[in-house]
Design an enzyme around this catalytic site. Structure first.
Site, PDB file in Angstrom:
ATOM      1  N   HIS A  34       0.845  -1.208   0.000  1.00 46.52           N
ATOM      2  CA  HIS A  34       0.000   0.000   0.000  1.00 46.52           C
ATOM      3  C   HIS A  34       0.877   1.255   0.000  1.00 46.52           C
ATOM      4  CE1 HIS A  34      -2.753  -2.862   2.237  1.00 46.52           C
ATOM      5  NE2 HIS A  34      -3.563  -2.431   1.289  1.00 46.52           N
ATOM      6  N   GLY A 144      -2.914  -1.439  -7.082  1.00 44.33           N
ATOM      7  CA  GLY A 144      -1.797  -2.376  -7.029  1.00 44.33           C
ATOM      8  C   GLY A 144      -1.968  -3.502  -8.040  1.00 44.33           C
TER       9      GLY A 144
END
Ligand code: PAF
Length: 275
Positions: A34, A144
């Protein structure tokens, strides 16, 4: 860093922020993967907003919504240290009023692979991300690569619903032994954790075999031999990067996608073949 739990204060803060605004949606339990998204947003945009919301709509009835890791204080500290301007951490009622009934259906793309294993998952992801994009109106959305099918679903959502936000996909961050970082790695027991990197090793083997001229089937057989016997494989496939339909020959952009269970934990991984 400003923290807002409701929309009005979040929007009041956003009005003061310089553009372009980068946005990283998360469900918390933040790890280096993250933080890599936050770093990319920080480097490319003048302001950065992060959302933290464990979205009930993307979990099936038998899934881990209740036990999904939550550590608001630790997440808050990491984001403040990373120079995030706004943390939007809404209450469930802010996102889903009691009679909420409007969903975003992503069609066939949402029924393949992860969508077959988790039938309401992408509807939940697409709905919450569409809402967050409306609420925060960011210029760039950071996602992501680790959740490859999610990147395809959300890129499609942005295009189909005419959001003006640009999508940036950031490469997967891995442990030194190759395991892709995931909040769900926290569920693995010692032996499961030791076996888990074999999913990545299997994907690498499969790619090598395909590049050496083997068929997708032959390459999959070689890849399965690399997997730990502890792994319960769900799929290992070569797919088109935007439709997630299966490919029989390497035609980039593509993903090699894999999912396997290690004990009770279901892990995903992929290789992104861009050219
Ligand atoms: O990838 C996630 O953490 C979630 O699916 C997302 C994009 C934050 C939507 O809830």
């Amino acid at each position: 860093m400003n923290v807002a739990h409701e929309l009005a204060p979040a929007r009041a803060q956003l009005e003061k922020l310089a553009r372009p605004l980068g946005f990283v949606p998360t469900m918390g339990a933040l790890h280096a993967g993250h933080m890599r998204l936050v770093e990319a947003a920080r480097a490319q945009c003048k302001s950065v907003a992060v959302s933290l919301f464990v979205n009930p709509m993307q979990f099936g009835p038998q899934e881990d919504f209740e036990r999904y890791p939550r550590d608001f204080e630790a997440d808050n500290e990491k984001l403040a240290a990373a120079g995030v301007d706004l943390l939007f951490a809404p209450e469930t009622a802010t996102i889903y009023p009691p009679d909420f009934s409007t969903f975003v259906d992503v069609g066939k793309l949402g029924t393949r692979f992860e969508g077959a294993a988790r039938p309401t998952h992408f509807r939940g992801v697409a709905t919450v991300v569409a809402k967050l994009l409306h609420m925060l109106e960011p210029d760039v959305l950071y996602l992501g690569q680790k959740d490859a099918q999610q990147t395809a679903v959300l890129t499609r959502l942005v295009r189909d619903l005419n959001f003006t936000t640009r999508v940036e996909i950031v490469e997967t961050v891995r442990e030194p032994d190759g395991l892709a970082l995931s909040s769900r790695n926290a569920y693995l027991t010692g032996p499961e954790r030791a076996a888990a990197p074999t999913l990545y090793a299997a994907l690498q083997t499969m790619l090598k075999e395909i590049q050496a001229g083997k068929s997708v089937e032959e390459a999959r057989e070689a890849a399965v031999r690399v997997l730990s016997p502890q792994a319960r494989l769900e799929y290992l496939n070569l797919v088109d990067a935007s439709s997630f339909s299966r490919l029989q020959t390497l035609r980039p952009p593509a993903f090699l996608v894999g999912a396997a269970r290690f004990g009770r934990t279901r892990l995903l991984d992929n290789l992104w073949i861009r050219t």
